[in-house]
Design a protein around this motif. Structure first.
Motif, PDB file in Angstrom:
ATOM      1  N   TRP A 156      85.279 -28.763  29.414  1.00  0.00           N
ATOM      2  CA  TRP A 156      85.123 -29.951  28.983  1.00  0.00           C
ATOM      3  C   TRP A 156      84.560 -30.075  27.777  1.00  0.00           C
ATOM      4  CZ3 TRP A 156      88.132 -33.222  31.637  1.00  0.00           C
ATOM      5  CH2 TRP A 156      88.358 -32.635  33.146  1.00  0.00           C
ATOM      6  N   THR A 196      81.917 -31.166  25.959  1.00  0.00           N
ATOM      7  CA  THR A 196      80.614 -31.818  25.801  1.00  0.00           C
ATOM      8  C   THR A 196      79.592 -30.488  25.694  1.00  0.00           C
ATOM      9  OG1 THR A 196      80.292 -31.382  28.230  1.00  0.00           O
ATOM     10  CG2 THR A 196      81.288 -33.685  27.416  1.00  0.00           C
ATOM     11  N   LEU A 197      78.480 -30.801  25.119  1.00  0.00           N
ATOM     12  CA  LEU A 197      77.319 -29.748  25.035  1.00  0.00           C
ATOM     13  C   LEU A 197      76.839 -29.361  26.386  1.00  0.00           C
ATOM     14  CD1 LEU A 197      75.738 -31.042  21.780  1.00  0.00           C
ATOM     15  CD2 LEU A 197      77.540 -29.476  21.972  1.00  0.00           C
ATOM     16  N   ASP A 198      76.850 -30.356  27.360  1.00  0.00           N
ATOM     17  CA  ASP A 198      76.213 -30.176  28.836  1.00  0.00           C
ATOM     18  C   ASP A 198      77.450 -30.353  29.620  1.00  0.00           C
ATOM     19  OD1 ASP A 198      75.039 -29.995  31.014  1.00  0.00           O
ATOM     20  OD2 ASP A 198      73.528 -31.562  30.474  1.00  0.00           O
ATOM     21  N   ALA A 199      77.925 -29.519  30.159  1.00  0.00           N
ATOM     22  CA  ALA A 199      79.191 -29.900  31.302  1.00  0.00           C
ATOM     23  C   ALA A 199      78.735 -30.565  32.431  1.00  0.00           C
ATOM     24  CB  ALA A 199      80.025 -28.600  31.655  1.00  0.00           C
ATOM     25  N   SER A 200      77.445 -30.601  32.671  1.00  0.00           N
ATOM     26  CA  SER A 200      77.147 -31.382  34.045  1.00  0.00           C
ATOM     27  C   SER A 200      77.174 -33.063  33.632  1.00  0.00           C
ATOM     28  CB  SER A 200      75.663 -31.027  34.371  1.00  0.00           C
ATOM     29  OG  SER A 200      74.633 -31.280  33.447  1.00  0.00           O
ATOM     30  N   CYS A 201      77.304 -33.155  32.423  1.00  0.00           N
ATOM     31  CA  CYS A 201      77.139 -34.550  31.932  1.00  0.00           C
ATOM     32  C   CYS A 201      78.363 -34.945  31.225  1.00  0.00           C
ATOM     33  CB  CYS A 201      76.024 -35.084  31.078  1.00  0.00           C
ATOM     34  SG  CYS A 201      75.630 -36.849  31.066  1.00  0.00           S
ATOM     35  N   GLU A 230      78.636 -38.298  25.487  1.00  0.00           N
ATOM     36  CA  GLU A 230      78.600 -36.999  25.366  1.00  0.00           C
ATOM     37  C   GLU A 230      79.674 -36.408  24.629  1.00  0.00           C
ATOM     38  OE1 GLU A 230      75.820 -38.555  28.104  1.00  0.00           O
ATOM     39  OE2 GLU A 230      77.886 -38.467  28.039  1.00  0.00           O
ATOM     40  N   PHE A 283      80.020 -34.609  21.142  1.00  0.00           N
ATOM     41  CA  PHE A 283      80.786 -33.192  21.086  1.00  0.00           C
ATOM     42  C   PHE A 283      81.604 -33.284  19.850  1.00  0.00           C
ATOM     43  CE2 PHE A 283      83.951 -29.992  21.728  1.00  0.00           C
ATOM     44  CZ  PHE A 283      83.061 -28.962  22.022  1.00  0.00           C
TER      45      PHE A 283
END
Length: 85
Positions: A10, A12-17, A22, A26
């Motif tokens: 995905w 984003t810098l943080d795949a959990s969000c 986001e 990115f």
């Protein structure tokens, strides 16, 4: 090979969000030519391309979530193209 939600890279810098903010961050924070990069990424994430290529391989338990996030990424990319970044 079967895919799960977490297997998708995905944008984003943080795949959990994975939200609109986001995804846009990115693409706009890379320092690269955003418009050219977004155009290329639209080819990857467009639901007509992404869906047939990957959704059949995604496990049923994750399929709706993957489709929802692909739609979100595609929508964000279209918005970035339309604002002229």
């Amino acid at each position: 090979d079967p895919l799960f939600f977490g297997d998708i890279p995905w944008p984003t810098l943080d795949a959990s969000c994975i939200g609109e903010k986001e995804v846009k961050h990115f693409y706009t924070s890379s320092g690269k030519d955003t418009r050219q990069m977004v155009r290329a990424e639209l080819l990857r994430w467009h639901p007509d391309k992404f869906g047939p290529k990957y959704l059949p391989r995604v496990q049923l338990c994750d399929r709706d979530r993957v489709k929802e996030k692909d739609d979100l990424v595609s929508r964000c990319l279209n918005e970035l193209m339309n604002v002229g970044h």
